[in-house]
Design a protein around this motif. Structure first.
Motif, PDB file in Angstrom:
ATOM      1  N   ASP A  52       0.824  -1.210   0.000  1.00  0.00           N
ATOM      2  CA  ASP A  52       0.000   0.000   0.000  1.00  0.00           C
ATOM      3  C   ASP A  52       0.860   1.262   0.000  1.00  0.00           C
ATOM      4  OD1 ASP A  52       0.939   0.321   2.596  1.00  0.00           O
ATOM      5  OD2 ASP A  52      -0.938  -0.268   3.554  1.00  0.00           O
ATOM      6  N   THR A  53       0.230   2.418   0.234  1.00  0.00           N
ATOM      7  CA  THR A  53       0.953   3.695   0.180  1.00  0.00           C
ATOM      8  C   THR A  53       1.957   3.865   1.318  1.00  0.00           C
ATOM      9  OG1 THR A  53      -0.874   4.772   1.367  1.00  0.00           O
ATOM     10  CG2 THR A  53      -0.891   4.908  -1.042  1.00  0.00           C
ATOM     11  N   ASN A  54       1.820   3.066   2.387  1.00  0.00           N
ATOM     12  CA  ASN A  54       2.785   3.107   3.484  1.00  0.00           C
ATOM     13  C   ASN A  54       3.948   2.146   3.252  1.00  0.00           C
ATOM     14  OD1 ASN A  54       1.378   5.019   5.070  1.00  0.00           O
ATOM     15  ND2 ASN A  54       0.006   3.403   5.810  1.00  0.00           N
ATOM     16  N   LYS A  55       3.969   1.513   2.057  1.00  0.00           N
ATOM     17  CA  LYS A  55       5.002   0.557   1.670  1.00  0.00           C
ATOM     18  C   LYS A  55       4.959  -0.712   2.516  1.00  0.00           C
ATOM     19  CE  LYS A  55       8.060   4.188  -0.077  1.00  0.00           C
ATOM     20  NZ  LYS A  55       9.378   4.837   0.008  1.00  0.00           N
ATOM     21  N   HIS A  56       3.773  -0.993   3.071  1.00  0.00           N
ATOM     22  CA  HIS A  56       3.537  -2.225   3.801  1.00  0.00           C
ATOM     23  C   HIS A  56       2.347  -2.941   3.170  1.00  0.00           C
ATOM     24  CE1 HIS A  56       6.097  -0.099   6.662  1.00  0.00           C
ATOM     25  NE2 HIS A  56       6.375  -1.278   7.169  1.00  0.00           N
ATOM     26  N   VAL A  57       2.110  -4.166   3.592  1.00  0.00           N
ATOM     27  CA  VAL A  57       1.051  -4.972   2.985  1.00  0.00           C
ATOM     28  C   VAL A  57      -0.319  -4.363   3.259  1.00  0.00           C
ATOM     29  CG1 VAL A  57      -0.075  -7.233   3.003  1.00  0.00           C
ATOM     30  CG2 VAL A  57       2.417  -7.079   3.087  1.00  0.00           C
ATOM     31  N   ASN A  58      -1.132  -4.252   2.202  1.00  0.00           N
ATOM     32  CA  ASN A  58      -2.516  -3.783   2.328  1.00  0.00           C
ATOM     33  C   ASN A  58      -3.267  -4.684   3.297  1.00  0.00           C
ATOM     34  OD1 ASN A  58      -5.472  -4.264   1.348  1.00  0.00           O
ATOM     35  ND2 ASN A  58      -4.946  -2.221   0.600  1.00  0.00           N
ATOM     36  N   ASN A  59      -4.080  -4.089   4.184  1.00  0.00           N
ATOM     37  CA  ASN A  59      -4.703  -4.873   5.261  1.00  0.00           C
ATOM     38  C   ASN A  59      -5.643  -5.957   4.753  1.00  0.00           C
ATOM     39  OD1 ASN A  59      -7.725  -3.879   5.672  1.00  0.00           O
ATOM     40  ND2 ASN A  59      -6.512  -2.055   5.206  1.00  0.00           N
ATOM     41  N   ALA A  60      -6.272  -5.755   3.589  1.00  0.00           N
ATOM     42  CA  ALA A  60      -7.188  -6.768   3.055  1.00  0.00           C
ATOM     43  C   ALA A  60      -6.446  -8.033   2.647  1.00  0.00           C
ATOM     44  CB  ALA A  60      -7.962  -6.205   1.869  1.00  0.00           C
ATOM     45  N   LYS A  61      -5.156  -7.938   2.336  1.00  0.00           N
ATOM     46  CA  LYS A  61      -4.391  -9.102   1.897  1.00  0.00           C
ATOM     47  C   LYS A  61      -4.302 -10.157   2.992  1.00  0.00           C
ATOM     48  CE  LYS A  61      -3.343  -7.429  -2.168  1.00  0.00           C
ATOM     49  NZ  LYS A  61      -3.847  -8.050  -3.413  1.00  0.00           N
ATOM     50  N   TYR A  62      -4.213  -9.711   4.255  1.00  0.00           N
ATOM     51  CA  TYR A  62      -4.122 -10.665   5.357  1.00  0.00           C
ATOM     52  C   TYR A  62      -5.398 -11.507   5.458  1.00  0.00           C
ATOM     53  CZ  TYR A  62      -0.096  -7.882   6.912  1.00  0.00           C
ATOM     54  OH  TYR A  62       1.122  -7.241   6.983  1.00  0.00           O
ATOM     55  N   ILE A  63      -6.536 -10.879   5.188  1.00  0.00           N
ATOM     56  CA  ILE A  63      -7.800 -11.617   5.204  1.00  0.00           C
ATOM     57  C   ILE A  63      -7.815 -12.643   4.085  1.00  0.00           C
ATOM     58  CG2 ILE A  63     -10.313 -11.393   5.011  1.00  0.00           C
ATOM     59  CD1 ILE A  63     -10.019  -8.573   6.213  1.00  0.00           C
ATOM     60  N   SER A  64      -7.338 -12.252   2.915  1.00  0.00           N
ATOM     61  CA  SER A  64      -7.250 -13.166   1.787  1.00  0.00           C
ATOM     62  C   SER A  64      -6.347 -14.353   2.112  1.00  0.00           C
ATOM     63  CB  SER A  64      -6.715 -12.419   0.562  1.00  0.00           C
ATOM     64  OG  SER A  64      -6.557 -13.292  -0.532  1.00  0.00           O
ATOM     65  N   TRP A  65      -5.174 -14.093   2.715  1.00  0.00           N
ATOM     66  CA  TRP A  65      -4.256 -15.163   3.073  1.00  0.00           C
ATOM     67  C   TRP A  65      -4.864 -16.099   4.107  1.00  0.00           C
ATOM     68  CZ3 TRP A  65       0.233 -11.186   3.980  1.00  0.00           C
ATOM     69  CH2 TRP A  65       0.717 -10.769   2.737  1.00  0.00           C
ATOM     70  N   ALA A  66      -5.612 -15.534   5.050  1.00  0.00           N
ATOM     71  CA  ALA A  66      -6.247 -16.364   6.086  1.00  0.00           C
ATOM     72  C   ALA A  66      -7.248 -17.327   5.454  1.00  0.00           C
ATOM     73  CB  ALA A  66      -6.929 -15.477   7.119  1.00  0.00           C
ATOM     74  N   ILE A  67      -8.093 -16.820   4.585  1.00  0.00           N
ATOM     75  CA  ILE A  67      -9.130 -17.651   3.961  1.00  0.00           C
ATOM     76  C   ILE A  67      -8.516 -18.686   3.024  1.00  0.00           C
ATOM     77  CG2 ILE A  67     -11.130 -17.581   2.411  1.00  0.00           C
ATOM     78  CD1 ILE A  67     -11.858 -14.889   3.715  1.00  0.00           C
ATOM     79  N   GLU A  68      -7.391 -18.349   2.378  1.00  0.00           N
ATOM     80  CA  GLU A  68      -6.722 -19.289   1.476  1.00  0.00           C
ATOM     81  C   GLU A  68      -6.301 -20.574   2.178  1.00  0.00           C
ATOM     82  OE1 GLU A  68      -5.876 -19.669  -1.695  1.00  0.00           O
ATOM     83  OE2 GLU A  68      -6.770 -17.833  -2.459  1.00  0.00           O
ATOM     84  N   ALA A  69      -6.078 -20.514   3.481  1.00  0.00           N
ATOM     85  CA  ALA A  69      -5.642 -21.702   4.219  1.00  0.00           C
ATOM     86  C   ALA A  69      -6.790 -22.673   4.486  1.00  0.00           C
ATOM     87  CB  ALA A  69      -4.986 -21.293   5.530  1.00  0.00           C
ATOM     88  N   VAL A  70      -8.039 -22.223   4.319  1.00  0.00           N
ATOM     89  CA  VAL A  70      -9.200 -23.100   4.481  1.00  0.00           C
ATOM     90  C   VAL A  70      -9.418 -23.853   3.167  1.00  0.00           C
ATOM     91  CG1 VAL A  70     -11.648 -23.225   5.067  1.00  0.00           C
ATOM     92  CG2 VAL A  70     -10.212 -21.431   6.086  1.00  0.00           C
ATOM     93  N   PRO A  71      -9.498 -25.185   3.189  1.00  0.00           N
ATOM     94  CA  PRO A  71      -9.673 -25.941   1.944  1.00  0.00           C
ATOM     95  C   PRO A  71     -10.901 -25.503   1.162  1.00  0.00           C
ATOM     96  CG  PRO A  71      -9.120 -27.414   3.750  1.00  0.00           C
ATOM     97  CD  PRO A  71      -9.365 -26.068   4.366  1.00  0.00           C
ATOM     98  N   LEU A  72     -10.768 -25.466  -0.162  1.00  0.00           N
ATOM     99  CA  LEU A  72     -11.843 -24.989  -1.022  1.00  0.00           C
ATOM    100  C   LEU A  72     -13.119 -25.807  -0.860  1.00  0.00           C
ATOM    101  CD1 LEU A  72     -12.793 -23.074  -3.260  1.00  0.00           C
ATOM    102  CD2 LEU A  72     -11.861 -24.682  -4.924  1.00  0.00           C
TER     103      LEU A  72
END
Length: 245
Positions: free
Chosen positions: A163-183
Motif C-alpha cells: 500500500d501507500t505506506n510501503k507495507h502490505v494492504n490490510n485486506a491481503k491478510y484476510i485473503s491469506w487467512a481464507i486461502e488456508a481453508v480448503p476450497l
C-alpha cells in the motif's frame, strides 16, 4: 457521516458472482480515506506531518453479499478519538437503502519515520468534531488462541500487495487467512463475520505462513487463523464465522 457509491465489477466477485470479502474491506478502507480527503486531513496532510494511520482491528458483519452489477453505498463516521486511537463505524447499504453489512474498526496514529505511536493531532479533533476530552471507544473482543493447526499455506509477498505506506494492504491478510481453508470446505459455507487484529507489519519480498483451525458445527463453521512471518512471529490474528449454504 460520509458515503460513497460503488459498483460490483467482475474482478470484485467470486465463483458465485458474490462480492469477495476483500473487495468489501477495500471499499470500507477507501471511504474512510475519502472522508479524510474531503475534510483536508488526507494523504498529503499526513505526509506533511510525517504521520500515518495504521489499522489495528476490524469486526465486520455481512448480512448479505452484493452480487455482480449491484450498486452499493458504503458509509463511515468517526465514532471517537482517544490518545493514539481512532474508532470508526461503517455501513454497507444496497440500492434500496437497506443495511447489508456493518463494521467497527480501530486505528492508531504513528510517526512513519520513527514507526512509533503519536498522540492524535488537535486538527483531527476539530475536523471530525470530536471533543478532546472524549473517553468513549468501540470495543472489539480479543481473538481466541489456536489449539491446533488443521491446514496451512505459505505465500511470498508481491509488489501488488503493498500500500501507500510501503507495507502490505490490510485486506491481503484476510485473503491469506481464507486461502488456508480448503476450497471444498468453503464451498459449503457462506462467510458472515470477520474479526481481525493486526499485530505486526510486513513488507515486499518476505514470506508468510497462514495457519487455521477449523471447527465444523454442521450448519455453521468457525475458524481461528494466525499469520506468521518467516521468523515465526505473529503478524495477524483472525476469526471467521460461516453459515452453511
Amino acid at each position: 457521516m460520509t458515503e460513497k457509491q460503488y459498483e460490483i465489477y467482475y474482478h470484485d466477485i467470486d465463483y458465485n458472482r458474490k462480492a469477495l470479502i476483500t473487495s468489501l474491506v477495500n471499499f470500507l478502507g477507501d471511504v474512510a480515506t475519502y472522508q479524510s480527503e474531503e475534510l483536508g486531513v488526507g494523504i498529503d496532510y499526513l505526509m506533511k506531518n510525517e504521520v500515518a494511520w495504521v489499522l489495528y482491528k476490524w469486526d465486520i458483519d455481512i448480512k448479505e453479499f452484493p452480487t455482480y452489477g449491484d450498486k452499493i453505498t458504503v458509509k463511515t463516521s468517526a465514532f471517537s478519538l482517544k490518545k493514539f486511537y481512532a474508532f470508526r463505524e461503517h455501513e454497507i447499504c444496497n440500492d434500496k437503502g437497506q443495511v447489508i453489512g456493518t463494521a467497527k474498526s480501530i486505528w492508531f496514529l504513528i510517526n512513519f519515520k520513527k514507526r512509533r505511536p503519536v498522540k492524535i493531532l488537535k486538527r483531527f479533533y476539530e475536523v471530525y468534531e470530536i471533543d478532546e476530552n472524549c473517553k468513549e471507544e468501540l470495543h472489539i473482543d480479543d481473538i481466541n488462541e489456536l489449539s491446533r493447526v488443521d491446514h496451512e499455506q505459505s505465500f511470498t509477498i508481491r509488489y501488488s500487495d503493498i500500500d501507500t505506506n510501503k507495507h502490505v494492504n490490510n485486506a491481503k491478510y484476510i485473503s491469506w487467512a481464507i486461502e488456508a481453508v480448503p476450497l471444498d470446505v468453503i464451498l459449503k459455507y457462506r462467510l458472515e463475520r470477520v474479526k481481525v487484529t493486526y499485530q505486526k507489519e510486513t513488507t515486499y519480498g518476505h514470506s508468510i505462513n497462514s495457519k487455521v483451525q477449523v471447527e465444523d458445527k454442521d450448519d455453521s463453521m468457525y475458524c481461528i487463523h494466525r499469520i506468521f512471518d518467516e521468523e515465526g512471529k505473529e503478524l495477524t490474528l483472525l476469526e471467521t464465522f460461516w453459515k452453511k449454504q
